[in-house]
Design an enzyme around this catalytic site. Structure first.
Site, PDB file in Angstrom:
ATOM      1  N   ALA A 355       2.018   0.893  -5.478  1.00 24.07           N
ATOM      2  CA  ALA A 355       1.673   1.898  -3.831  1.00 24.07           C
ATOM      3  C   ALA A 355       3.274   1.545  -3.336  1.00 24.07           C
ATOM      4  CB  ALA A 355       0.227   1.618  -2.916  1.00 24.07           C
ATOM      5  N   SER A 356       4.295   2.227  -2.542  1.00 24.93           N
ATOM      6  CA  SER A 356       5.288   2.006  -2.546  1.00 24.93           C
ATOM      7  C   SER A 356       5.248   1.701  -1.145  1.00 24.93           C
ATOM      8  CB  SER A 356       6.622   3.426  -2.086  1.00 24.93           C
ATOM      9  OG  SER A 356       5.557   4.661  -1.875  1.00 24.93           O
ATOM     10  N   CYS A 357       4.038   1.555  -0.174  1.00 27.44           N
ATOM     11  CA  CYS A 357       4.010   0.659   0.635  1.00 27.44           C
ATOM     12  C   CYS A 357       3.708  -0.790   0.726  1.00 27.44           C
ATOM     13  CB  CYS A 357       2.551   1.281   1.975  1.00 27.44           C
ATOM     14  SG  CYS A 357       0.865   2.154   0.732  1.00 27.44           S
ATOM     15  N   HIS A 358       3.491  -1.206  -0.839  1.00 26.78           N
ATOM     16  CA  HIS A 358       2.766  -2.407  -0.851  1.00 26.78           C
ATOM     17  C   HIS A 358       4.150  -3.339  -2.079  1.00 26.78           C
ATOM     18  CE1 HIS A 358      -1.395  -2.267  -0.988  1.00 26.78           C
ATOM     19  NE2 HIS A 358      -0.803  -2.608   0.698  1.00 26.78           N
TER      20      HIS A 358
END
Ligand SMILES: Cc1ncc(COP(=O)(O)O)c(C=O)c1O
Length: 414
Positions: A355-358
């Site tokens: 996930a890009s938010c991670h």
């Protein structure tokens, strides 16, 4: 550079930019104003609402525009807490916000691989002792939330089951129609014993534009729509079955009455116009998009296997399970080949490890992959490549070469 991170976000389609630009020039009036400029903006918004409804097989009056997926997901959860509290409190009684007695808290059922915009608001409610949540583990065999496990987690106080339609890291499609059917049958028995109805929500952020999404087939009460995953702008919407009639919705915001008070605030006409156009394109072309992406993704997996042989572990190819047509999650096995290390060595490929938010936690293996039973050492090396509407086989060839050279450099052979 070759972009293969379409699950993180997509560019805007030129047609979308065009309608947004036109709306900025020509429909800048306040949509609530009674004169021509306002009416024009209102008409654009209503046309977009219809396009969104068509895309998901629902009714225009059941669509509420929001700022995006995070807001839509939070809105559903927030609303269900309020509904539950209302159902527990006789009219006129004083509500004790922070010390609900045991058993009087709403219970949510979800799974362990949801996006943070579901997981974190639910965890926040648990920490505040406002709600109880069961995070049902997904199957280690196929990465899916299993219908029987979801049903087994239900309690008398359960108010919502929220299961994503497709996972953003693995692409695994969840059995949402079956979950809805079983919950519907259960609701009939619950009604007979005076228990509250359980509603079903699905976060369709990753599925829209990649496979058919139809609220009737899915049988859901709520569905989250996210524009920037299907070549639209960075706003979103929430579908609510029979909004305000069959299904109540408690707003998080209070203000000027827009969106029938469910989500007040002067409407962002150009973004809504763009979202409508993006939805229209999905309705018209979804099958073609899907077929193209599947062809390219399958070719990518073939090429990876041809170049790396047994060293490739395809992390998202589970037996007998449908997955998104564009997502390829794989690991190249070997020391020093952690996903983020390989990506940093790549000169052409733009992708992510999960996930890009991670993306700031690249050195840790994805909890989603670990939940799906992928061994630690394999999960640590994972890369998520997601292809788009215009990705070509030639680009796949270049990316595979780029990966080969990156691995060779890391292993000291280049
Ligand atoms: C499955 C899923 N749900 C929700 C979101 C959040 O959407 P937004 O970025 O519009 O808040 C995303 C996007 O990253 C997603 O992949």
């Amino acid at each position: 550079k070759i972009y293969m991170d379409y699950n993180a976000t997509t560019p805007l389609e030129p047609e979308v930019i065009q309608v947004m630009t036109e709306a900025m020039w020509e429909a800048w009036g306040n949509p609530s104003s009674p004169y021509t400029a306002g009416k024009k903006a209102k008409d654009i918004i209503n046309a977009a609402r219809e396009s969104l409804a068509n895309m998901v097989g629902g009714k225009p009056q059941d669509i509420v525009f929001t700022s995006g997926g995070t807001e839509s997901n939070n809105l559903v959860i927030h609303s269900m807490v309020k509904c539950f509290q209302e159902s527990q409190t006789p009219p006129g009684a004083v509500v004790e916000q922070h010390s609900p007695e045991e058993g009087a808290r709403p219970h949510f059922v979800t799974c362990t691989v949801e996006h943070d915009s579901i997981r974190l608001p639910l965890e926040h409610l648990v920490e505040g002792q406002v709600a109880e949540v069961t995070f049902v583990p997904v199957s280690q065999v196929n990465g899916q939330a299993e219908v029987d496990d979801i049903l087994a987690a239900v309690r008398p106080t359960t108010c919502l089951v929220t299961i994503m339609l497709a996972n953003n890291e693995t692409g695994v499609v969840m059995p949402v129609p079956e979950i809805s059917q079983r919950i519907k049958a259960l609701n009939q028995r619950r009604a007979a014993s005076g228990l509250p109805r359980i509603l079903v929500h699905t976060d369709a952020a990753q599925a829209l534009g990649k496979r058919r999404v139809d609220v009737e087939d899915l049988g859901v009460d709520f569905l989250t729509i996210v524009g920037h995953k299907f070549y639209g702008p960075r706003i979103g919407a929430l579908y609510v079955r029979g909004l305000g009639k069959l299904t109540p919705l408690h707003p998080m915001l209070f203000g000027g009455g827009q969106e029938r008070n469910f989500r007040p605030g002067t409407e962002n006409t150009p973004m809504i116009a763009g979202l409508g156009k993006a939805a229209e394109m999905v309705t018209e072309n979804c099958e073609a998009y899907e077929a193209h992406m599947r062809d390219i993704r399958d070719y990518l997996e073939e090429r990876l296997q041809a170049e790396f042989g047994k060293r490739i572990h395809l992390n998202s190819r589970f037996p007998g399970v449908e997955r998104l047509p564009n997502t390829c999650n794989f690991s190249i096995q070997g020391h020093q080949l952690q996903g983020y290390v390989v990506l940093a060595q790549c000169r052409t490929l733009l992708a992510s490890v999960g996930a890009s938010c991670h993306s700031d936690q690249g050195d840790r293996p994805s909890p989603v992959l670990l939940s799906c039973g992928i061994p630690f050492d394999v999960a640590r090396n994972a890369l998520r490549l997601s292809v788009g509407r215009s990705t070509t086989r030639a680009e796949v060839d270049l990316v595979v070469q780029d990966l080969k050279q990156a691995v060779a450099r890391l292993e000291g052979q280049a």
